[in-house]
Design an enzyme around this catalytic site. Sequence first.
Site, mmCIF file in Angstrom:
data_model
loop_
_atom_site.group_PDB
_atom_site.id
_atom_site.type_symbol
_atom_site.label_atom_id
_atom_site.label_comp_id
_atom_site.label_asym_id
_atom_site.label_seq_id
_atom_site.Cartn_x
_atom_site.Cartn_y
_atom_site.Cartn_z
ATOM 1 C CE1 TYR A 1 -4.417 -1.149 -0.058
ATOM 2 C CE2 TYR A 1 -3.294 -3.048 0.894
ATOM 3 C CZ TYR A 1 -4.398 -2.494 0.275
ATOM 4 O OH TYR A 1 -5.482 -3.285 -0.030
ATOM 5 C CD GLU B 1 -6.999 -5.987 0.835
ATOM 6 O OE1 GLU B 1 -7.527 -5.283 -0.032
ATOM 7 O OE2 GLU B 1 -5.794 -5.868 1.170
#
Length: 393
Positions: free
Chosen positions: A95, A138
């Site tokens: 990310y 997730e």
Amino acid sequence: MLSAEHRAIVKATVPLLESGGEALTTHFYKTMLAEYPSVRPLFNQAHQQSGDQPRALANAVLMYARHIDQLEQLGGLVSQIVNKHVALNILPEHYPIVGACLLRAIREVLGAEIATDAVIEAWGAAYQQLADLLIGLEENVYVEKETATGGWRGTRAFVVARKVKESDEITSFYLRPADGGELLEFHPGQYIGLKLIVDGEEIRRNYSLSAAANGREYRISVKREPNGKASNYLHDSVNEGATLDLLTPSGDFTLEHNDKPLVLISGGVGITPTLAMLNAALQTSRPIHFIHATRHGGVHAFRDHIDELAARHPQLKRFYVYEKPRHDDEAHHAEGYIDEARLIEWLPATRDVDVYFLGPKSFMQAVKRHLKTIGVPEKQSRYEFFGPASALD
């Protein structure tokens, strides 16, 4: 922390994203894939070249900006993203790379006069909020799959127990756990991730699970694409006895169980998830209408299997449409394309049906339009893209 001022700035950029979002995301991918080779396996280069991936990301960024005050309205989009990420084993460390490249693209594409320090700060905070949301969701899925019976985290080795040619273009691979352990259940319509090494390069791909869960093996059925690096490798180089690294089953295009008549419409290799749905639905008594369109008999996969099922299950009605049939093709129900008249003829008289359809984008656009015209409720029509999501309207 995303402040009220940050939200206001992000919402103010919506017109810019509407007009120039795709240019921004194209620049983003070009930068990230050139400078961060560690993330290249996560992206299909064909989708970059076609523009599908930048287009899908531009739409996702735009939707996020529009609904920055009401993220619950992104429910369907967030679920799709989480499922795709889990199937590719996206991790928290990915990310920051995406965030840095996205902010850089905003600055470089929009220019410093528009992408001021305040705009960059606001989008940095907005991105971090989204990243934190996705990472949390997730992780929940990773834990759920790891702790379930037959589950795992990351990759797991599977052996190709059988390799079966289904048509001139599609080959099936039957995959069993190399460790002989139990197998994680999945929902009809889901896909599974593969981690491959092709010519020394790591690539990851998702393939629909094309048979209902049986507790012994998974089946994927892969179409050979002319320039497909993964599909050609699987067809030409992966044989029975080979070992493949699999990621856990994922996806939210799944069969909903109820008593409504079920309509499954597929084009080409779009047949693969509908096969798993068909096999699962035949365990119930609901009426099933299976419609498949393809170019001709040579590329019609699983015809014998479906014909055999129809012979054993009176609840199943199947219809085949060949675009350009060959002179020696077996009987089919229509030539050309699926249209409104054929759907009216082949669907039940009631429009209170559940429809699942999948195939090339132009095929799905036509099917969606025809279903709406003949009165099938839009909320009862479900579809999914192979690859990046897009708009059908």
